[in-house]
Design a protein around this motif. Structure first.
Motif, PDB file in Angstrom:
ATOM      1  N   GLU A  37      10.309  -5.328   4.780  1.00 15.24           N
ATOM      2  CA  GLU A  37      10.915  -4.152   4.131  1.00 15.24           C
ATOM      3  C   GLU A  37       9.901  -3.163   3.554  1.00 15.24           C
ATOM      4  O   GLU A  37      10.262  -2.030   3.247  1.00 15.24           O
ATOM      5  CB  GLU A  37      11.850  -4.607   3.009  1.00 15.24           C
ATOM      6  CG  GLU A  37      11.164  -5.514   2.017  1.00 15.24           C
ATOM      7  CD  GLU A  37      12.050  -6.020   0.896  1.00 15.24           C
ATOM      8  OE1 GLU A  37      13.274  -5.852   0.933  1.00 15.24           O
ATOM      9  OE2 GLU A  37      11.489  -6.570  -0.067  1.00 15.24           O
ATOM     10  N   VAL A  86      10.176  13.913   4.960  1.00 16.82           N
ATOM     11  CA  VAL A  86      11.601  13.997   4.623  1.00 16.82           C
ATOM     12  C   VAL A  86      11.712  14.828   3.348  1.00 16.82           C
ATOM     13  O   VAL A  86      11.044  14.533   2.349  1.00 16.82           O
ATOM     14  CB  VAL A  86      12.201  12.594   4.394  1.00 16.82           C
ATOM     15  CG1 VAL A  86      13.632  12.679   3.878  1.00 16.82           C
ATOM     16  CG2 VAL A  86      12.126  11.760   5.677  1.00 16.82           C
ATOM     17  N   GLY A  90       5.723   9.803  -2.333  1.00 17.04           N
ATOM     18  CA  GLY A  90       6.870   9.953  -3.245  1.00 17.04           C
ATOM     19  C   GLY A  90       6.496   9.367  -4.593  1.00 17.04           C
ATOM     20  O   GLY A  90       5.658   9.884  -5.305  1.00 17.04           O
ATOM     21  N   GLY A  91       7.025   8.162  -4.895  1.00 12.74           N
ATOM     22  CA  GLY A  91       6.756   7.545  -6.190  1.00 12.74           C
ATOM     23  C   GLY A  91       5.492   6.730  -6.227  1.00 12.74           C
ATOM     24  O   GLY A  91       5.093   6.199  -7.266  1.00 12.74           O
ATOM     25  N   ASN A  92       4.819   6.583  -5.078  1.00  9.90           N
ATOM     26  CA  ASN A  92       3.602   5.763  -4.960  1.00  9.90           C
ATOM     27  C   ASN A  92       3.847   4.331  -5.449  1.00  9.90           C
ATOM     28  O   ASN A  92       2.988   3.726  -6.078  1.00  9.90           O
ATOM     29  CB  ASN A  92       2.426   6.394  -5.725  1.00  9.90           C
ATOM     30  CG  ASN A  92       1.079   5.869  -5.214  1.00  9.90           C
ATOM     31  OD1 ASN A  92       0.996   5.319  -4.106  1.00  9.90           O
ATOM     32  ND2 ASN A  92       0.050   5.996  -6.035  1.00  9.90           N
ATOM     33  N   THR A  93       5.024   3.812  -5.156  1.00  6.86           N
ATOM     34  CA  THR A  93       5.311   2.404  -5.498  1.00  6.86           C
ATOM     35  C   THR A  93       5.180   1.510  -4.269  1.00  6.86           C
ATOM     36  O   THR A  93       5.434   0.315  -4.346  1.00  6.86           O
ATOM     37  CB  THR A  93       6.751   2.237  -6.048  1.00  6.86           C
ATOM     38  OG1 THR A  93       7.675   2.535  -4.990  1.00  6.86           O
ATOM     39  CG2 THR A  93       7.009   3.115  -7.245  1.00  6.86           C
ATOM     40  N   GLY A  94       4.780   2.102  -3.147  1.00  9.64           N
ATOM     41  CA  GLY A  94       4.609   1.310  -1.919  1.00  9.64           C
ATOM     42  C   GLY A  94       3.608   0.189  -2.140  1.00  9.64           C
ATOM     43  O   GLY A  94       2.689   0.310  -2.955  1.00  9.64           O
ATOM     44  N   GLY A 137      14.389  -2.133   1.736  1.00 16.04           N
ATOM     45  CA  GLY A 137      15.474  -3.127   1.764  1.00 16.04           C
ATOM     46  C   GLY A 137      16.027  -3.375   0.378  1.00 16.04           C
ATOM     47  O   GLY A 137      16.920  -2.725  -0.098  1.00 16.04           O
ATOM     48  N   GLU A 164       7.182   5.934   7.936  1.00 23.29           N
ATOM     49  CA  GLU A 164       6.046   5.806   6.991  1.00 23.29           C
ATOM     50  C   GLU A 164       5.183   7.063   6.901  1.00 23.29           C
ATOM     51  O   GLU A 164       3.960   7.000   6.834  1.00 23.29           O
ATOM     52  CB  GLU A 164       5.180   4.593   7.362  1.00 23.29           C
ATOM     53  CG  GLU A 164       5.949   3.271   7.312  1.00 23.29           C
ATOM     54  CD  GLU A 164       5.047   2.050   7.437  1.00 23.29           C
ATOM     55  OE1 GLU A 164       5.345   1.176   8.241  1.00 23.29           O
ATOM     56  OE2 GLU A 164       4.031   1.985   6.709  1.00 23.29           O
ATOM     57  N   ASN A 202      -0.428  11.255   8.107  1.00 27.23           N
ATOM     58  CA  ASN A 202      -0.719   9.926   7.574  1.00 27.23           C
ATOM     59  C   ASN A 202      -1.551   9.079   8.544  1.00 27.23           C
ATOM     60  O   ASN A 202      -1.156   7.967   8.926  1.00 27.23           O
ATOM     61  CB  ASN A 202       0.578   9.181   7.238  1.00 27.23           C
ATOM     62  CG  ASN A 202       0.421   8.329   5.977  1.00 27.23           C
ATOM     63  OD1 ASN A 202      -0.675   8.190   5.448  1.00 27.23           O
ATOM     64  ND2 ASN A 202       1.517   7.753   5.517  1.00 27.23           N
ATOM     65  N   PRO A 208       2.074  12.120   3.083  1.00 32.38           N
ATOM     66  CA  PRO A 208       3.229  12.320   2.205  1.00 32.38           C
ATOM     67  C   PRO A 208       3.267  11.238   1.129  1.00 32.38           C
ATOM     68  O   PRO A 208       2.888  10.092   1.397  1.00 32.38           O
ATOM     69  CB  PRO A 208       4.435  12.178   3.137  1.00 32.38           C
ATOM     70  CG  PRO A 208       3.881  12.249   4.516  1.00 32.38           C
ATOM     71  CD  PRO A 208       2.487  11.751   4.444  1.00 32.38           C
ATOM     72  N   THR A 249      11.138   6.872  -4.692  1.00 34.11           N
ATOM     73  CA  THR A 249      11.937   8.062  -4.367  1.00 34.11           C
ATOM     74  C   THR A 249      12.788   7.834  -3.126  1.00 34.11           C
ATOM     75  O   THR A 249      12.483   6.968  -2.295  1.00 34.11           O
ATOM     76  CB  THR A 249      11.010   9.265  -4.069  1.00 34.11           C
ATOM     77  OG1 THR A 249      10.234   8.958  -2.884  1.00 34.11           O
ATOM     78  CG2 THR A 249      10.089   9.555  -5.241  1.00 34.11           C
ATOM     79  N   GLY A 301       0.283   2.534   1.919  1.00 35.64           N
ATOM     80  CA  GLY A 301       0.822   3.503   2.887  1.00 35.64           C
ATOM     81  C   GLY A 301       0.533   4.944   2.554  1.00 35.64           C
ATOM     82  O   GLY A 301       0.854   5.841   3.328  1.00 35.64           O
ATOM     83  N   THR A 346      10.048   4.140   4.377  1.00 34.91           N
ATOM     84  CA  THR A 346       9.740   2.711   4.543  1.00 34.91           C
ATOM     85  C   THR A 346      10.965   1.901   4.944  1.00 34.91           C
ATOM     86  O   THR A 346      10.884   0.673   5.075  1.00 34.91           O
ATOM     87  CB  THR A 346       9.207   2.120   3.214  1.00 34.91           C
ATOM     88  OG1 THR A 346      10.221   2.322   2.204  1.00 34.91           O
ATOM     89  CG2 THR A 346       7.897   2.778   2.797  1.00 34.91           C
TER      90      THR A 346
END
Ligand code: FAD
Ligand code: MLT
Ligand code: ZN
Length: 466
Positions: free
Chosen positions: A422, A220, A85-89, A164, A214, A459, A83, A154, A93, A161
Motif C-alpha cells: 500500500e 493530481v 503532498g503531506g510528505n508522510t510517504g 490502503g 507515485e 519524479n 510532486p 493528502t 517517494g 500511492t
C-alpha cells in the motif's frame, strides 16, 4: 547515517543551479513567498528519516492554473519535478536531487460541498484525509480510506500511492473511492474528468492510471470521491490470541459470519509494549498476539460478536469498546506502532502482502531469516490481517545497508507476494520491482510513462531503478 541523494540521476537534468530567470518566472506565477529556496529540510527528508533529498527549490502553487504554468515552465527549462503532498510517504517517494524542484500541493486544499444526493465530494489534492472524514461525518456519511497519518496525508498523495489503510477489507483502497480526477501533465496540459458519473465507459480510465503512479505521470490537482453511509453503531474488539495461526482462524470465521467487519489488525506483545511505553497507553490485558477487530452497522453487534466468539470456542481474553474514547484507546495500541518504532531509531520498513493463509509461515520464516542475518536487529511485525498486508519494521541496520532489504523481499518473492502492499515503490523498493512485476509489465509501464512524460521529468528517482 541516511540515504542521501546526490545529483539528478535522470541523466537529462544536469543543471544543478537553477537559472535566476527560471526562479523569477516561478515567483511571477505563484507569488514570491511560495517559492522556497532555503530551509527545505522538512520537504527534503522523508517521514522515516531514512531518505534525505537535496531539492534545489520548493514551489507551492495555489491553483490548478498555477500548477499548469509551473509544469509548462519546468518542461521548457528541462527541470525535473517531484510532486509532494503531506510528505508522510514511507518509501522515499518524494526524494528530489539537486537541480530538481518539489511542487507542494498543500495549498490546493479546497473542500467542495458534500453532495448527499450523489454521496460524493470534490476536493483539492492538498486536502487531508482527515478533512474529508470531517466533512463527510458532518453530513452522516463517511470516507472509506483511513489510517494513522490521516491528519497530514493528502488526498493527492493517497491517490498517487493508492493508499490502503485499515478499511480495505470492506471498502477497497483509494482507487475504489475515486470517481473523478483533475491532473496536470508534465507539459502543463490539464486533464479534467470530475463529473463523478457512476457509469462512464468512454475509453481508458485516466483516474485509475494515476492511482499508484507515485507522481511519475503528472500532478493530481483535484479528485471527486465517493462517500458511504455512516453506520450508527461501531464496535471495536481487542482479542488476545496465542498464535498467528489463531488470528488467521478467527479472522476467517468472523468474515464468514459478519459482513459488517471494517478492520482486522494484527500486532504482537513486543509492539504493544513499545507503544504503551512510548505513549503511556494502557494495554487492557497481556497476550502474545493481539487481534483488533472493528465492526460498523446500524444495529448493536456486541452480543452477536460475543455469541460468535463463544460458539467458535475462542478462549482468549477480550476487551470491547463502543464509545469514541474506549475505541480510540484500543486503536492507539495498533496505530501508534509506526511512531513508537521511530522513537527508537530509523527503521527499515517493509510493507508486503502474502496470501492470508500463508501469514503464519511467512512471518515465522521472515523472523528466522532476519535473525540468521543479524541477531542484533530488532524486528516488529504488525499489519492488516484480513488483507495479508504485513508491516515488517527492523531497527539496527544502517540506512544504506541493503542486505536486509534483499533478505526480506526475497522471502516475499518465495511466497509469491507483493513487495509493496500500500505504500508504493518510491525510491526505497525500486531495485526489487522485478520481484513483483514481470519484465513485460515493467516495459509496458515505462512505455506509458514515456508517452506521457517523454522528457522523463516526473519524479525521476521513483518507481524505476533506471
Ligand atoms: P507524499 O508523502 O507527499 O507523497 C507520496 C507519493 O505521492 C510521492 O511519490 C509523491 O511524489 C506523490 N504525490 C504526492 N502528492 C501528489 C499529487 N498531488 N499528484 C501526484 N503525485 C503526488 N499508507 C497506507 O497506504 N496505509 C497505511 O495504513 C498508512 N499508515 C501510515 C501511518 C503513518 C503514521 C504514516 C506516517 C504513514 C502511513 N502511510 C500509510 C503512508 C502515507 O501516509 C501514504 O503513503 C500517503 O498516501 C502519503 O500521502 P502524502 O500526501 O503524505 O504523500
Ligand atoms: C500502518 O499500517 O501502520 C502503516 O502502513 C504504517 C507503517 O507501516 O508503519
Ligand atoms: Zn498499513
Amino acid at each position: 547515517m541516511q540515504v542521501r541523494l546526490g545529483r539528478g540521476n535522470s541523466g537529462y537534468l544536469d543543471q544543478v543551479n537553477l537559472s535566476p530567470e527560471f526562479v523569477e518566472a516561478l515567483r511571477i506565477i505563484v507569488g514570491g513567498n511560495n517559492v522556497l529556496t532555503e530551509d527545505l529540510a522538512s520537504y527534503g527528508t522523508d517521514w522515516t528519516g531514512r531518505f534525505i533529498g537535496s531539492p534545489s527549490l520548493v514551489v507551492r502553487p495555489g491553483s490548478t492554473s498555477e500548477v499548469s504554468q509551473v509544469m509548462h515552465l519546468c518542461s521548457k527549462h528541462n527541470i525535473a519535478v517531484v510532486p509532494q503532498g503531506g510528505n508522510t510517504g514511507l518509501v522515499g517517494g518524494t526524494l528530489a536531487s539537486e537541480g530538481q524542484v518539489i511542487v507542494s500541493t498543500r495549498r490546493l486544499n479546497s473542500l467542495g460541498p458534500v453532495e448527499t444526493a450523489s454521496q460524493q465530494i470534490s476536493v483539492g489534492a492538498g486536502a487531508t484525509v482527515e478533512q474529508v472524514h470531517e466533512a463527510a461525518d458532518s453530513h452522516g456519511l463517511r470516507y472509506a480510506v483511513d489510517f494513522g497519518a490521516r491528519g497530514s496525508a493528502t488526498i493527492g498523495g493517497t491517490i498517487a500511492t493508492n493508499a490502503g489503510g485499515i478499511n480495505v477489507l470492506r471498502f477497497g483502497s483509494t482507487r475504489h473511492q475515486v470517481v473523478g480526477i483533475e491532473a496536470v501533465l508534465p507539459n502543463g496540459e490539464v486533464i479534467e474528468h470530475m463529473a463523478g458519473l457512476m457509469k462512464d465507459n468512454t475509453g481508458y480510465d485516466i483516474a485509475s492510471l494515476l492511482c499508484g503512479s507515485e507522481g511519475t505521470l503528472g500532478i493530481v490537482t483535484a479528485a471527486r470521491l465517493r462517500l458511504l453511509p455512516l453506520h450508527t453503531s461501531r464496535t471495536t474488539v481487542l482479542l488476545g490470541c496465542n498464535s498467528t495461526d489463531e488470528v488467521v482462524h478467527v479472522v476467517q470465521g468472523v468474515r464468514q459470519q459478519f459482513d459488517s467487519l471494517d478492520a482486522a489488525e494484527l500486532f504482537y506483545a513486543d509492539g504493544a509494549n513499545l507503544v504503551a511505553e512510548a505513549f503511556n497507553v494502557v494495554i487492557p490485558f497481556v497476550a502474545p498476539v493481539y487481534l483488533l477487530l472493528e465492526f460498523s452497522a446500524d444495529v448493536d453487534l456486541a452480543s452477536d460478536i460475543e455469541r460468535h466468539l463463544a460458539q467458535s470456542n475462542f478462549a482468549g481474553l477480550s476487551a470491547v469498546a463502543q464509545d469514541e474514547l474506549g475505541r480510540t484507546r484500543l486503536w492507539r495500541l495498533r496505530e501508534e506502532h509506526t511512531a513508537a518504532i521511530s522513537t527508537h531509531g530509523v527503521p527499515h520498513k517493509f510493507d508486503v502482502t502474502v496470501a492470508v493463509s500463508d501469514l503464519p509461515e511467512f512471518i515465522e520464516k521472515t523472523r528466522q531469516r532476519i535473525s540468521e542475518t543479524n541477531t542484533d536487529w530488532t524486528v516488529f511485525i504488525f499489519g492488516h490481517a484480513a488483507d495479508g498486508n504485513m508491516h515488517v519494521n527492523v531497527l539496527g541496520p544502517s540506512a544504506t545497508d541493503e542486505l536486509l532489504d534483499e533478505v526480506v523481499l526475497q522471502v516475499v518473492a518465495e511466497f509469491k507476494g507483493s513487495i509493496s502492499a500500500e505504500h508504493g515503490i518510491g525510491s526505497a523498493k525500486k531495485k526489487w520491482l522485478s520481484l513483483s512485476r514481470s519484465q513485460n509489465e515493467i516495459a509496458l509501464m515505462k512505455a506509458i510513462k514515456g508517452a506521457i512524460d517523454p522528457q522523463g521529468m516526473m519524479n525521476p528517482n521513483t518507481l524505476f531503478a533506471n
